[in-house]
Scaffold this active site. Structure first.
Site, mmCIF file in Angstrom:
data_model
loop_
_atom_site.group_PDB
_atom_site.id
_atom_site.type_symbol
_atom_site.label_atom_id
_atom_site.label_comp_id
_atom_site.label_asym_id
_atom_site.label_seq_id
_atom_site.Cartn_x
_atom_site.Cartn_y
_atom_site.Cartn_z
ATOM 1 N N HIS A 358 77.761 37.392 20.186
ATOM 2 C CA HIS A 358 76.944 37.217 19.101
ATOM 3 C C HIS A 358 76.044 35.962 19.034
ATOM 4 O O HIS A 358 75.423 35.712 17.908
ATOM 5 C CB HIS A 358 78.063 36.811 17.753
ATOM 6 C CG HIS A 358 78.929 38.060 17.415
ATOM 7 N ND1 HIS A 358 78.615 38.950 16.494
ATOM 8 C CD2 HIS A 358 80.068 38.363 18.254
ATOM 9 C CE1 HIS A 358 79.767 39.933 16.697
ATOM 10 N NE2 HIS A 358 80.499 39.270 17.398
ATOM 11 N N LYS A 546 72.080 32.196 3.583
ATOM 12 C CA LYS A 546 72.725 32.129 4.879
ATOM 13 C C LYS A 546 73.208 30.809 5.320
ATOM 14 O O LYS A 546 72.851 29.654 4.435
ATOM 15 C CB LYS A 546 71.775 32.620 5.963
ATOM 16 C CG LYS A 546 70.452 32.237 5.935
ATOM 17 C CD LYS A 546 69.487 32.621 7.058
ATOM 18 C CE LYS A 546 68.573 34.049 6.225
ATOM 19 N NZ LYS A 546 69.093 35.090 7.152
ATOM 20 N N ARG A 547 73.881 30.654 6.326
ATOM 21 C CA ARG A 547 74.330 29.390 6.809
ATOM 22 C C ARG A 547 73.296 28.497 6.902
ATOM 23 O O ARG A 547 72.044 28.955 7.485
ATOM 24 C CB ARG A 547 75.318 29.363 8.083
ATOM 25 C CG ARG A 547 76.800 29.772 7.693
ATOM 26 C CD ARG A 547 77.501 28.745 6.805
ATOM 27 N NE ARG A 547 77.779 27.229 7.840
ATOM 28 C CZ ARG A 547 79.056 27.227 8.252
ATOM 29 N NH1 ARG A 547 79.989 28.021 7.696
ATOM 30 N NH2 ARG A 547 79.046 26.130 8.996
ATOM 31 N N LYS A 552 67.172 28.980 11.680
ATOM 32 C CA LYS A 552 67.167 29.976 10.602
ATOM 33 C C LYS A 552 65.980 29.339 9.654
ATOM 34 O O LYS A 552 65.407 30.084 8.978
ATOM 35 C CB LYS A 552 68.375 29.910 9.646
ATOM 36 C CG LYS A 552 69.635 30.700 10.533
ATOM 37 C CD LYS A 552 70.918 30.797 9.563
ATOM 38 C CE LYS A 552 71.924 31.187 10.348
ATOM 39 N NZ LYS A 552 72.060 33.013 10.549
ATOM 40 N N THR A 654 72.676 40.153 9.024
ATOM 41 C CA THR A 654 73.371 41.089 8.476
ATOM 42 C C THR A 654 72.809 41.115 7.104
ATOM 43 O O THR A 654 72.793 42.089 6.215
ATOM 44 C CB THR A 654 74.850 41.195 8.736
ATOM 45 O OG1 THR A 654 75.318 39.863 8.634
ATOM 46 C CG2 THR A 654 75.188 41.728 9.889
ATOM 47 N N LYS A 658 71.731 43.751 4.241
ATOM 48 C CA LYS A 658 72.200 43.919 2.601
ATOM 49 C C LYS A 658 71.158 44.092 1.560
ATOM 50 O O LYS A 658 71.111 44.708 0.666
ATOM 51 C CB LYS A 658 73.092 42.807 2.454
ATOM 52 C CG LYS A 658 74.590 42.791 3.216
ATOM 53 C CD LYS A 658 75.297 41.408 3.439
ATOM 54 C CE LYS A 658 76.408 41.610 4.317
ATOM 55 N NZ LYS A 658 76.807 40.094 4.583
#
Ligand code: 26V
Length: 807
Positions: A358, A546-547, A552, A654, A658
């Site tokens: 992952h 998100k985290r 990111k 992911t 969504k």
């Protein structure tokens, strides 16, 4: 599955309430009702649970076990009601009784037994496995404390323990009689047997009981109920008696009990950097050993087959390397407990275990110090050592061209056990989670392994369960869809593609628009409740949830907000569409820079949101304590889905799927599954910007990027960074020197400045596009139409047919 109508359900509720709570309906608290409904659901599903397991035994069905240190299941009530076919009738019944279903369902503690994407993926997979009628189970740890609860105090993240089991958890069933003993430490003795072979026995080990708690996994209206088995660590009765007999050892007893129970004490909250903590290794072995022993026990009981054919009936998917001790542990059980020779044990092991990777972030790769494994798991270390020896010898003799690569391939190197290498060597399948991610594994991160085992590598692009993430969280959109294309999409999400026919249909677009508007209104109310900030319901809802990780790039997002604010200050009458930037993110407790970014977002919010001169054109919202339940409220209301990782870094993502499924438009880099979203919807229905993975990797390899140049040449960028450095931003004097230094003196490792300009440009395109309502709605519908591919049903079908070989 069920046959209740509203009246019958009301009667049932009242009846249960009398029996369980000795109360009239009018006196029932929301919590009373929550437990009563849970009990009705369990009455409904338990018989199916038993039947499903009986059926698997009777048919000797091949089964998959999904081993994961994380299952981020969130609340189960609504999804269980939905899958049992009771959601609508239950909602109606509650309304009839003058109760608000939401107030009742929120009595369930959101089960946060995971960090983020990896844990939520596991939960979506279980839902799809059951809904597609596959025989598959989850196996994880029943942490007493889930992921910390986040509070923000003066812009700073503070972590509180998440004691989610304070109230009874109605979905779990303790199975004391299926407890299993797990052994740690001690020492290993070797005996030569008469035939010359060796026998191993262990002495003075610490014994821990693994007690399973089973949670039902309900398939969508198909009468299938699979099991999520969560193991809890307890003192073994034998040890307890022994300690109790030892006089004056009372405190030792307590101490020992405590240290045993620690094993399932809490979920490690750091998903950004690997730390060689012994307790974490204990957790991993605890999960692996209990699960494997349980599987073998069950195999012997249910099949009249030799253990050598274990792989005909069982396949084990390991979720990242966290459960990769499954390789040596299965070898140990087969050899030491079951008398297998090495080669036979190896044949079984490498035909049972499959591994999913992952991440390629080197900081997150697990490498355990050899000394730690030797001490904690002496027999396993011997086996790992032997696997390594044989593997390296194999390269030496069979692949002389790779001899010089052995240090980078060896499972044991630099006094560390490289878990990803162990997982690759010990399994029959290695998969990445999106096309680009798998390509990077094959051509870069795991290149030499790919040369050795080309057939082992495969891609399985992630997915999400459309039942929770569309049907359940966005019932109005679901109904609007069903109204035009019928309900087949619920069982076959690919059918959403028929929506394309309505992408120019004015009444349908109007309806979709109304639904989005109403979801935005609902979220606006929640935001006002939680933060006190009133937002413009007609502004663009721009969402990044998100985290918090540097890669990111929440920082890029907030830089853009600062830029817009600076522009507005210079030109207050500037004609822009009002924007609401919505963030939610937890930072790992020890991740300093990530916490600084949270602080910065709050700082910007505190200035922007209260500056009268910009006429409410900008709002910045940070919603604290991001978890599954909060995601369920934000996602249906998103207009823009920010997926802006440094290309090559986000394995899949992911959240992108969504939000797409709920009609948001992606603003993203060519990374992870964004690429596959783009390929489907086309360039005209997504906003793509920034460096490509190839460019990023090229810069890392050959240099050539100088962040300071951009700082000197771009006035917009310089202004923002100087504002951070000098604490000049707004009237307050808070500095963000660490962020400043990271960008200019560590040369902006995630290319925030490099991608700044194209990012701004994309935002300008978005602004323009949003003004054309019809155009925007068409984009939105196109995204929903193509989102069927990202149902985890598709992903699970691929796993089932290509890796698991399930029928
Ligand atoms: C890493 C670590 C590192 C050491 C200690 C504890 C710990 C716990 C979790 C993790 C997870 C790192 C990998 C991960 O979460 N990957 C994410 O997986 C998602 C599902 O495949 C994918 O969508 C995301 O892109 C990817 O970042």
């Amino acid at each position: 599955m069920n046959t209740y109508n509203k009246e019958a359900f009301v009667t049932l509720l009242k009846d249960k309430l009398t029996r369980k709570n000795i109360k009239h309906i009018d006196d029932a608290t929301d919590q009373d009702l929550y437990y009563v409904i849970a009990s009705i659901v369990k009455d409904e599903l338990n018989p199916h649970w038993l039947q499903t397991q009986d059926k698997y035994v009777k048919n000797e069905t091949r089964e998959v076990y999904y081993l994961s240190m994380e299952f981020l299941i969130g609340r189960l009530m609504e999804s269980n009601l939905l899958n049992c076919g009771l959601l609508e009738v239950c909602n109606e019944a509650l309304k009839e009784l003058g109760r608000n279903p939401e107030d009742i369902y929120k009595n369930e503690h959101d089960a946060g037994l995971g960090n983020g994407g990896l844990g939520r993926l596991a939960a979506c997979f279980l839902d799809s496995i059951a809904s597609l009628n596959y025989a598959g189970h989850g196996s994880g740890i029943r942490y007493r404390y889930g992921l910390f609860e986040q509070r923000i105090i003066h812009g700073n993240q503070v972590e509180l323990p998440d004691y989610w089991l304070k109230e009874e958890y109605p979905w779990e069933t303790r199975k004391t009689d299926e407890a299993i003993e797990v052994e740690f430490g001690g020492h290993v003795q070797m005996h030569a047997k008469n035939d010359g072979s060796l026998e191993f026995s262990y002495h003075d080990t610490d014994k821990v009981m693994a007690v399973p708690y089973d949670v039902p996994v309900v398939g969508y209206q198909n009468e299938v109920v699979n099991t999520l088995r969560l193991w809890s660590a307890e003192l073994s009765p034998e040890e307890s008696d022994f300690l109790a007999e030892a006089n004056g050892q009372y405190y030792h007893h307590l101490d020992h009990t405590h240290s045993v129970e620690q094993i399932s004490g809490f979920l490690y909250p750091d998903d950004s950097s690997y730390e060689g903590k012994e307790l974490r290794l204990k957790q991993q072995f605890f999960l692996v050993s209990a699960t494997l022993q349980g599987i073998i026990k069950k195999f012997k009981k249910n099949h009249d087959l030799p253990l050598s054919s274990l792989y005909e009936k069982v396949v084990i998917q390991i979720n990242d390397t966290h459960p990769s001790l499954a390789v040596p542990e299965l070898m140990r059980i087969l050899m030491d407990d079951e008398g297998f020779e090495w080669d036979d044990a190896w044949h079984v092991t490498t035909n049972v275990i499959a591994y999913t990777n992952h991440t390629t972030l080197s900081e997150a790769l697990e490498k355990w110090p050899t000394t730690m494994i030797q001490q904690l798991l002496p027999r396993l270390y011997m086996i790992i050592d032997e696997i390594n020896e044989r593997f390296c010898k194999g390269i030496w003799f069979d692949h002389p061209e790779l001899r010089h690569e052995i240090p980078g391939l060896a499972i044991i190197a630099d006094d560390q056990v490289h878990m990803a290498r162990l997982a690759i060597v010990g399994s029959f399948s290695v998969n990445g989670v999106a096309r680009i991610h798998t390509e990077i594994l094959k051509n870069k991160e795991m290149k030499n392994f790919y040369t050795l085992f080309p057939d082992r590598f495969n891609n399985k692009t992630n997915g999400i369960t459309h039942r929770r993430w569309l049907l359940q969280v966005n019932p109005c959109l679901s109904n609007a869809i069903t109204d035009v294309i019928g309900p087949q999409w619920i069982k076959q999400p690919n059918k959403l593609i028929s929506l394309l026919r309505y992408s120019n249909d004015a009444p349908f677009l109007e309806k979709i628009n109304k639904v989005k508007q109403s979801n935005k209104q609902t979220l606006a109310k929640i935001i006002q409740q939680k933060t006190g900030v009133v937002i413009d319901e007609h502004s663009i809802f721009d969402v990044q949830i998100k985290r918090l990780h540097e890669y990111k790039r929440q920082l890029l997002n907030i830089f853009h907000v600062i830029y817009l604010y600076n522009e507005l200050k210079e030109n207050p009458t500037m004609d822009i569409t009002p924007r609401t930037f919505i963030f939610a993110a937890k930072a790992a407790p020890s991740y300093h820079l990530a916490k600084e970014v949270i602080k910065l977002i709050h700082h910007v919010a505190s200035i922007v949101n209260y500056d009268k001169t910009i006429n409410d054109k900008l709002k910045v919202i940070f919603l604290e304590n991001y978890n599954v339940s909060l995601a369920e409220k934000i996602i249906p209301a998103a207009d823009i889905s920010e997926q802006i990782s440094t290309a090559s870094k986000e394995a899949s993502g992911t959240g992108n799927m969504k939000m797409m499924m709920n009609g948001a438009i992606t603003l993203g880099t060519l990374d992870g599954a964004n690429i596959e979203i783009k390929d489907l919807v086309g360039d005209e229905n997504i906003f793509i910007f920034g460096l490509t993975a190839k460019e990023v990797l090229n810069y890392y390899q050959h240099g050539g990027y100088v962040a300071k140049d951009i700082y000197h040449n771009d006035d917009r960028v310089r202004k923002i960074l100087d504002q951070l450095n000098h604490g000049e931003f707004g009237a307050h004097e808070i500095e963000f020197k660490d962020i400043f230094y990271n960008i200019l003196y560590h040369n902006d490792p995630y290319f925030v400045l490099k991608d700044f300009d194209p990012y701004i440009e994309s935002h300008e395109l978005i602004e323009r596009a949003y003004r054309d309502k019809k155009y925007w709605q068409k984009m939105s519908v196109t995204n929903i139409a193509y989102s069927g591919k990202f149902s985890s049903d598709r992903t699970i079908r691929e796993y089932a047919s290509e890796i698991w070989k399930l029928r």
